[in-house]
Every structure is written in structure tokens, then in C-alpha cells.
Design a protein around this motif. Structure first.
Motif, PDB file in Angstrom:
ATOM      1  N   PRO A  24       0.916  -1.238  -0.011  1.00 37.23           N
ATOM      2  CA  PRO A  24      -0.164   0.094  -0.058  1.00 37.23           C
ATOM      3  C   PRO A  24       1.016   1.276   0.092  1.00 37.23           C
ATOM      4  CG  PRO A  24      -0.770  -1.552   1.554  1.00 37.23           C
ATOM      5  CD  PRO A  24       0.625  -2.144   1.200  1.00 37.23           C
ATOM      6  N   GLY A  25       0.517   2.205  -0.807  1.00 36.80           N
ATOM      7  CA  GLY A  25       1.432   3.509  -1.030  1.00 36.80           C
ATOM      8  C   GLY A  25       2.636   3.366  -1.890  1.00 36.80           C
ATOM      9  N   GLU A  26       2.964   2.046  -1.873  1.00 41.21           N
ATOM     10  CA  GLU A  26       4.280   1.760  -2.913  1.00 41.21           C
ATOM     11  C   GLU A  26       4.566   1.796  -4.236  1.00 41.21           C
ATOM     12  OE1 GLU A  26       6.411  -0.374   1.103  1.00 41.21           O
ATOM     13  OE2 GLU A  26       5.763  -1.421  -0.537  1.00 41.21           O
ATOM     14  N   VAL A  27       5.459   1.717  -4.638  1.00 40.43           N
ATOM     15  CA  VAL A  27       5.511   1.332  -6.077  1.00 40.43           C
ATOM     16  C   VAL A  27       6.973   0.547  -6.479  1.00 40.43           C
ATOM     17  CG1 VAL A  27       4.456   3.557  -6.907  1.00 40.43           C
ATOM     18  CG2 VAL A  27       6.842   3.429  -6.919  1.00 40.43           C
ATOM     19  N   VAL A  28       6.890  -0.363  -7.619  1.00 43.71           N
ATOM     20  CA  VAL A  28       8.069  -0.840  -7.809  1.00 43.71           C
ATOM     21  C   VAL A  28       8.423  -0.283  -9.232  1.00 43.71           C
ATOM     22  CG1 VAL A  28       8.887  -2.997  -8.474  1.00 43.71           C
ATOM     23  CG2 VAL A  28       7.466  -3.003  -6.432  1.00 43.71           C
ATOM     24  N   ALA A  64       4.980  -1.699 -11.175  1.00 42.98           N
ATOM     25  CA  ALA A  64       3.765  -1.957 -10.286  1.00 42.98           C
ATOM     26  C   ALA A  64       3.292  -0.817  -9.423  1.00 42.98           C
ATOM     27  CB  ALA A  64       4.089  -3.164  -9.431  1.00 42.98           C
ATOM     28  N   VAL A  65       2.156  -0.527  -9.271  1.00 45.44           N
ATOM     29  CA  VAL A  65       1.627   0.733  -8.262  1.00 45.44           C
ATOM     30  C   VAL A  65       0.698   0.054  -7.089  1.00 45.44           C
ATOM     31  CG1 VAL A  65       0.407   2.814  -8.280  1.00 45.44           C
ATOM     32  CG2 VAL A  65       1.831   2.237 -10.066  1.00 45.44           C
ATOM     33  N   GLY A  66       1.178   0.300  -5.829  1.00 44.19           N
ATOM     34  CA  GLY A  66       0.513  -0.150  -4.840  1.00 44.19           C
ATOM     35  C   GLY A  66      -0.866   0.507  -4.684  1.00 44.19           C
ATOM     36  N   ALA A  67      -1.806   0.043  -3.655  1.00 42.00           N
ATOM     37  CA  ALA A  67      -3.010   0.569  -3.581  1.00 42.00           C
ATOM     38  C   ALA A  67      -2.740   2.183  -2.855  1.00 42.00           C
ATOM     39  CB  ALA A  67      -3.828  -0.399  -2.478  1.00 42.00           C
ATOM     40  N   GLY A  68      -3.714   2.796  -3.381  1.00 40.43           N
ATOM     41  CA  GLY A  68      -3.667   4.099  -2.753  1.00 40.43           C
ATOM     42  C   GLY A  68      -2.720   5.113  -3.289  1.00 40.43           C
ATOM     43  N   VAL A  69      -2.051   4.709  -4.165  1.00 38.26           N
ATOM     44  CA  VAL A  69      -0.890   5.555  -4.796  1.00 38.26           C
ATOM     45  C   VAL A  69      -1.708   6.308  -6.144  1.00 38.26           C
ATOM     46  CG1 VAL A  69       1.087   5.840  -6.243  1.00 38.26           C
ATOM     47  CG2 VAL A  69       1.085   4.267  -4.699  1.00 38.26           C
ATOM     48  N   ARG A 118      11.981  -1.319  -4.684  1.00 35.93           N
ATOM     49  CA  ARG A 118      10.632  -1.076  -4.272  1.00 35.93           C
ATOM     50  C   ARG A 118      10.995   0.507  -3.683  1.00 35.93           C
ATOM     51  NH1 ARG A 118       8.835  -1.139   1.076  1.00 35.93           N
ATOM     52  NH2 ARG A 118      10.752  -2.266   1.645  1.00 35.93           N
ATOM     53  N   ILE A 119       9.959   1.238  -3.938  1.00 35.85           N
ATOM     54  CA  ILE A 119      10.084   2.647  -3.339  1.00 35.85           C
ATOM     55  C   ILE A 119       9.101   2.847  -1.996  1.00 35.85           C
ATOM     56  CG2 ILE A 119       9.909   4.988  -4.042  1.00 35.85           C
ATOM     57  CD1 ILE A 119      11.759   3.423  -5.803  1.00 35.85           C
ATOM     58  N   PRO A 120       9.414   2.748  -1.069  1.00 37.60           N
ATOM     59  CA  PRO A 120       8.533   2.832   0.217  1.00 37.60           C
ATOM     60  C   PRO A 120       7.632   3.942   0.275  1.00 37.60           C
ATOM     61  CG  PRO A 120      10.969   2.607   0.958  1.00 37.60           C
ATOM     62  CD  PRO A 120      11.135   2.781  -0.473  1.00 37.60           C
ATOM     63  N   ALA A 121       6.606   4.159   0.559  1.00 33.98           N
ATOM     64  CA  ALA A 121       5.473   4.833   0.542  1.00 33.98           C
ATOM     65  C   ALA A 121       6.131   6.411   0.859  1.00 33.98           C
ATOM     66  CB  ALA A 121       4.134   4.760   1.563  1.00 33.98           C
ATOM     67  N   GLU A 122       6.932   6.341   1.731  1.00 31.56           N
ATOM     68  CA  GLU A 122       7.472   7.878   2.195  1.00 31.56           C
ATOM     69  C   GLU A 122       8.300   8.508   1.239  1.00 31.56           C
ATOM     70  OE1 GLU A 122       7.166   5.266   6.076  1.00 31.56           O
ATOM     71  OE2 GLU A 122       7.535   4.946   3.812  1.00 31.56           O
TER      72      GLU A 122
END
Length: 321
Positions: A24-28, A64-69, A118-122
Motif C-alpha cells: 500500500p502506497g508503494e511502487v516498484v 507496479a503501483v500499490g493501493a492508494g498511490v 521497491r519505493i517505500p510510501a514515504e
């Protein structure tokens, strides 16, 4: 996926690692290119982190795009920043974002010398769309941002004079950025003829005994420190951009420092505003770092890329997974 993992300061192995997953909130991102930084070949910097996948000057393509991005889609090409400040702590409020504890601990997973990260949400909010800037030039956003932050720390402005000591990648970026920002006179000191010629081609002048407003030390060599300090004009600034070796004292004449009112400042890394400023300079063409790239290597040659930079044979090496 494949990653180039440093298991020793001079020992890199390319191995399989689990494919990262966007939470959630992350991208690859698929890594497009990653530059070799001077910190990647610093034993003092790398050894405490071992084993580690290095590499932090990178561009990527979102896969890849996580939920909420929001605002990012698969296929977007981006500049990736590996740190983000909290923006709220005392250090951030005093303008020292790069000393923020969150900044120091937040990072990409596993590192830029890999096929995917992987890019953390922050950090997702720190991604910058390339928007026409090519992937290789995009790898210079972070190192140029570091230079621009150092300029801010020094108070360097249009009309000032600057001496750059050391004409590796950082020194060359400093010469180019200083001209782009209207610095009146830019001098350079560099013992290697080939690197000196690169700096002169960018418009720098060979330094003699001129006194300058700001000295930018792009090398930690003790002789460079002495030369740089001697060249600071009264009321000027000595900037420690490249760190001295661990435990090495700064050998400066305290009385001379006092009488000349020399400010000694250090500058570490780049914050979000520095990244944006660097991106704008690169996107506008005011700074073109691509001629600094002397070597491009595939992921399985990451170890060789590090050695080329360590030996000085490479000015700038890029790893292209």
C-alpha cells in the motif's frame, strides 16, 4: 530478479533475489540506469553496511503501483530519490533536512544496483517524472542536487568567485552549475591533466594564487585542504564537500581562520528542494553532464564499475541493468 550485492568493500557478487512487491502506497520500478557515487567506493562508508546492494543515483520505470498511490501509472519513467526528511523535526526546521533521522533511515529496497527496486510510501512523493529528460541524464539529479545544496550552505551567489578543488564528477558538476547560476569567476585545481582539461572545457580557469569567495573541496586529500584554505579570501567560505578520512583532523591555522573570518561548512546529501532545483537545471539543458560519463556497464559488471571509479580510470560510470 538479479542484484549486485557487495559482500566486501571490493567483493561484489551478482545473485538472485526475490522480486519486490508494491505494498500500500508503494511502487516498484525497473531500474533504467544507476550511477556510481564516490560513497559507493568509500571503505569507511560501505563497510558498516555490508552485505549491501549499493547504488542511489538512479532512474526507473514504474512497473507496479500499490493501493492508494495517485498520480503515477505503470510505464512512467522517474528519477528516484533514496531519502526523505520528515519535515517536522528540529533539524528539518533549522534547514538541516539531510540530518533528519527519518532521512538517514529511509531508503529504497534493495538498492540501485539491481534489476528492480521497491519505493517505500514515504519516498513515492519524492519521485520526479522524467518528462523528456533521458534516463542517463536523470541519474545526475541526485549528485547535482548535492552540489546545489552545498552552494546554498556556502551562500554562493551570482557575482561571487569560486575555486573548485578536484575535477571528478562532483567538481565538474560544481563548475557547470556555478556558471549556470551566474558565478562571476570559476577556478579549478586538479593534478590530473585529463580531468583538468574537462574542467577548463566547461569554462573554468586554471587556478594560480587568486583569492576567492568560496572554495569547494571535492576531494578529501590533505593537500587539497591546505591549498583550498590558503585560497579563501577574507570573509570567505571553505566548503568540505568531500569528507576527510575517518579520524583525520582538519589541519587549519586557527589564527589565520580567526583573522580572516573564514567560515568552514560541511554539506551532506540533497533534500527535496535540491533535487527539484537540480532537475530543472538538467531539464533546461543549462547543465549537461552526459560528457562526464566515460563508462557504461551491465549489472553483472557492477564490481568492475566500482573499480573503474576507485582507480580513477572512470570519471563517471553508469550501471545499466
Amino acid at each position: 530478479m538479479r542484484v549486485a550485492r557487495s559482500i566486501g568493500t571490493r567483493d561484489v557478487v551478482v545473485v538472485d533475489a526475490p522480486d519486490p512487491v508494491a505494498g500500500p502506497g508503494e511502487v516498484v520500478c525497473r531500474v533504467l540506469a544507476c550511477g556510481v557515487c564516490g560513497s559507493d567506493i568509500s571503505d569507511a562508508w560501505v563497510e558498516p553496511k555490508l552485505p549491501v546492494v549499493l547504488g542511489h543515483e538512479l532512474t526507473g520505470e514504474v512497473v507496479a503501483v500499490g493501493a492508494g498511490v495517485v498520480g503515477l501509472d505503470e510505464g512512467d519513467r522517474v528519477v528516484i530519490h533514496h531519502h526523505a526528511p520528515c519535515g517536522e523535526c528540529r533539524r528539518c526546521r533549522r534547514g538541516h533536512e539531510t540530518l533528519c533521522e527519518s532521512f538517514r533511515t529511509m531508503n529504497i529496497d534493495p538498492g540501485g544496483f539491481a534489476e528492480h527496486v521497491r519505493i517505500p510510501a514515504e519516498l513515492v512523493g519524492e519521485l520526479l517524472l522524467l518528462d523528456g529528460l533521458d534516463a542517463e541524464r536523470g541519474t545526475f539529479v541526485e549528485p547535482l542536487g548535492c552540489v546545489l545544496r552545498a552552494f546554498e550552505r556556502c551562500g554562493l551567489r551570482a557575482g561571487d568567485s569560486l575555486l573548485v578543488v578536484g575535477a571528478g564528477t562532483s567538481g565538474l558538476l560544481a563548475v557547470a552549475a556555478a556558471h549556470a547560476r551566474g558565478v562571476e569567476a570559476v577556478w579549478v585545481r586538479e593534478p590530473r591533466t585529463d580531468r583538468l582539461e574537462r574542467a577548463l572545457a566547461l569554462g573554468a580557469e586554471r587556478h594560480g594564487n587568486e583569492l576567492v569567495d568560496v572554495v569547494f573541496l571535492a576531494t578529501g586529500a590533505p593537500a587539497a585542504l591546505a591549498d583550498g584554505f590558503a585560497a579563501v579570501a577574507p570573509g570567505g567560505v571553505l566548503c568540505l564537500y568531500a569528507p576527510p578520512g575517518p579520524g583525520r583532523a582538519l589541519d587549519l591555522d586557527g589564527l589565520s581562520l580567526y583573522r580572516r573570518e573564514v567560515d568552514v561548512v560541511a554539506s551532506y546529501s540533497a533534500g527535496p528542494r535540491d533535487m527539484l532545483a537540480a532537475f530543472e537545471l538538467l531539464a533546461s539543458g543549462a547543465v549537461d553532464p552526459l560528457p562526464f560519463v566515460t563508462h557504461r556497464l551491465p549489472l553483472h559488471d557492477t564490481g568492475r564499475a566500482l573499480e573503474l571509479v576507485r582507480s580513477g580510470e572512470a570519471v563517471k560510470a553508469l550501471v545499466l541493468p
